[in-house]
Write a protein that holds these residues in place. Sequence first.
Motif, mmCIF file in Angstrom:
data_model
loop_
_atom_site.group_PDB
_atom_site.id
_atom_site.type_symbol
_atom_site.label_atom_id
_atom_site.label_comp_id
_atom_site.label_asym_id
_atom_site.label_seq_id
_atom_site.Cartn_x
_atom_site.Cartn_y
_atom_site.Cartn_z
ATOM 1 N N ASP A 32 -9.105 11.101 20.954
ATOM 2 C CA ASP A 32 -8.291 12.267 21.284
ATOM 3 C C ASP A 32 -9.096 13.558 21.172
ATOM 4 N N MET A 33 -10.332 13.538 21.655
ATOM 5 C CA MET A 33 -11.177 14.721 21.561
ATOM 6 C C MET A 33 -10.583 15.865 22.381
ATOM 7 N N THR A 34 -10.707 17.076 21.852
ATOM 8 C CA THR A 34 -10.251 18.255 22.587
ATOM 9 C C THR A 34 -11.212 18.518 23.745
ATOM 10 N N GLU A 35 -10.793 19.346 24.686
ATOM 11 C CA GLU A 35 -11.673 19.669 25.816
ATOM 12 C C GLU A 35 -12.985 20.309 25.354
ATOM 13 N N PRO A 36 -12.956 21.272 24.418
ATOM 14 C CA PRO A 36 -14.234 21.816 23.941
ATOM 15 C C PRO A 36 -15.129 20.752 23.291
ATOM 16 N N GLU A 37 -14.535 19.836 22.515
ATOM 17 C CA GLU A 37 -15.334 18.762 21.912
ATOM 18 C C GLU A 37 -15.939 17.875 22.996
ATOM 19 N N GLN A 38 -15.170 17.577 24.034
ATOM 20 C CA GLN A 38 -15.687 16.764 25.141
ATOM 21 C C GLN A 38 -16.849 17.459 25.839
ATOM 22 N N GLY B 278 -32.820 15.508 22.183
ATOM 23 C CA GLY B 278 -33.974 14.966 21.487
ATOM 24 C C GLY B 278 -33.664 14.280 20.172
ATOM 25 N N VAL B 279 -32.432 14.382 19.708
ATOM 26 C CA VAL B 279 -32.011 13.700 18.472
ATOM 27 C C VAL B 279 -30.677 13.018 18.722
ATOM 28 N N LYS B 280 -30.402 11.998 17.930
ATOM 29 C CA LYS B 280 -29.152 11.263 18.083
ATOM 30 C C LYS B 280 -28.023 11.948 17.328
ATOM 31 N N PHE B 281 -26.901 12.118 18.000
ATOM 32 C CA PHE B 281 -25.696 12.636 17.366
ATOM 33 C C PHE B 281 -24.616 11.571 17.396
ATOM 34 N N ARG B 282 -23.805 11.576 16.365
ATOM 35 C CA ARG B 282 -22.614 10.725 16.300
ATOM 36 C C ARG B 282 -21.410 11.652 16.348
ATOM 37 N N ARG B 283 -20.317 11.154 16.915
ATOM 38 C CA ARG B 283 -19.112 11.980 16.952
ATOM 39 C C ARG B 283 -18.074 11.403 15.999
ATOM 40 N N GLN B 284 -17.251 12.303 15.464
ATOM 41 C CA GLN B 284 -16.210 11.936 14.494
ATOM 42 C C GLN B 284 -16.804 11.046 13.409
ATOM 43 N N HIS B 285 -17.783 11.597 12.709
ATOM 44 C CA HIS B 285 -18.531 10.869 11.687
ATOM 45 C C HIS B 285 -17.974 11.183 10.307
ATOM 46 N N ILE C 19 -31.698 15.038 11.550
ATOM 47 C CA ILE C 19 -31.983 16.420 11.150
ATOM 48 C C ILE C 19 -30.951 16.946 10.155
ATOM 49 N N LYS C 20 -30.085 16.068 9.669
ATOM 50 C CA LYS C 20 -29.061 16.400 8.664
ATOM 51 C C LYS C 20 -28.227 17.608 9.097
ATOM 52 N N LEU C 21 -27.741 17.537 10.340
ATOM 53 C CA LEU C 21 -26.965 18.629 10.922
ATOM 54 C C LEU C 21 -25.544 18.196 11.239
ATOM 55 N N VAL C 22 -24.586 18.987 10.775
ATOM 56 C CA VAL C 22 -23.173 18.823 11.090
ATOM 57 C C VAL C 22 -22.821 19.913 12.094
ATOM 58 N N ILE C 23 -22.099 19.554 13.151
ATOM 59 C CA ILE C 23 -21.614 20.532 14.116
ATOM 60 C C ILE C 23 -20.096 20.447 14.139
ATOM 61 N N GLU C 24 -19.465 21.598 13.972
ATOM 62 C CA GLU C 24 -18.007 21.683 14.011
ATOM 63 C C GLU C 24 -17.580 22.584 15.152
ATOM 64 N N TYR D 271 -14.396 13.726 4.395
ATOM 65 C CA TYR D 271 -14.305 14.570 5.584
ATOM 66 C C TYR D 271 -14.672 13.774 6.837
ATOM 67 N N ILE D 272 -14.140 14.193 7.954
ATOM 68 C CA ILE D 272 -14.564 13.661 9.251
ATOM 69 C C ILE D 272 -15.066 14.847 10.045
ATOM 70 N N VAL D 273 -16.372 14.853 10.325
ATOM 71 C CA VAL D 273 -16.984 15.978 11.037
ATOM 72 C C VAL D 273 -16.994 15.682 12.528
ATOM 73 N N ASP D 274 -17.000 16.741 13.332
ATOM 74 C CA ASP D 274 -16.961 16.559 14.784
ATOM 75 C C ASP D 274 -18.212 15.833 15.280
ATOM 76 N N PHE D 275 -19.393 16.330 14.878
ATOM 77 C CA PHE D 275 -20.660 15.737 15.315
ATOM 78 C C PHE D 275 -21.653 15.777 14.161
ATOM 79 N N TYR D 276 -22.513 14.744 14.102
ATOM 80 C CA TYR D 276 -23.475 14.666 13.009
ATOM 81 C C TYR D 276 -24.757 13.998 13.483
ATOM 82 N N SER D 277 -25.898 14.581 13.099
ATOM 83 C CA SER D 277 -27.198 13.965 13.332
ATOM 84 C C SER D 277 -27.847 13.698 11.982
#
Length: 136
Positions: A35-41, A53-60, A74-79, A65-71
Motif C-alpha cells: 500500500d505504498m503512497t504515490e510519493p513512496e512509489q 549504486g547501492v541496494k535499498f530495501r523498502r518497508q524495512h 551505507i547505513k542510510l534510512v530514507i523517510e 520501527y518500519i522505515v520507508d527505505f533502508y540501505s
Amino acid sequence: MKKGELLIKGVRIKTMQKIFNKTEYKERRQTLGSDMTEPEQRLWSILKNKQMGVKFRRQHGIGHYIVDFYSSEIKLVIEVDGESHGTEEAQAYDQIRENDMVNLGLYTLRFSNQEVMQNLQGVFDCLQRYINDPQN
C-alpha cells in the motif's frame, strides 16, 4: 560480520535479540509494502535495482520501527513524510525515532511528499551527494 553481531561506529557488538525485520512485524511490513503512497512509489522507482549504486530495501524493520527505505551498505534510512508529520506530536515521535537510529549507527534523510512529487530530481541529487560522500 557474523550473524548476531552489530557494527556500531566501528565497534562489533554481540546482539542477543534480532533488530532487523522482526517476525512480529512481518504482516505490517507486507501491508505497508503493498500500500505504498504515490510519493513512496516515485522514490522507489529511482532506488530499486541498485540504480543509485547501492541496494535499498523498502518497508524495512529496524527494532520496532518500519522505515520507508533502508540501505545496509551505507547505513542510510530514507523517510517520506506526509502531512501527518507536521504536528507537534508527530515531530516529537520522529525525533525519538531518529535518535534511536543514530544510536544504532544509522543516518536518516527525510523528504516531504511534496518534495518527492514536485522535485524528484532534487531528491535524487541530494541522495547522490550523500551516497558519494556520506561524511559531508
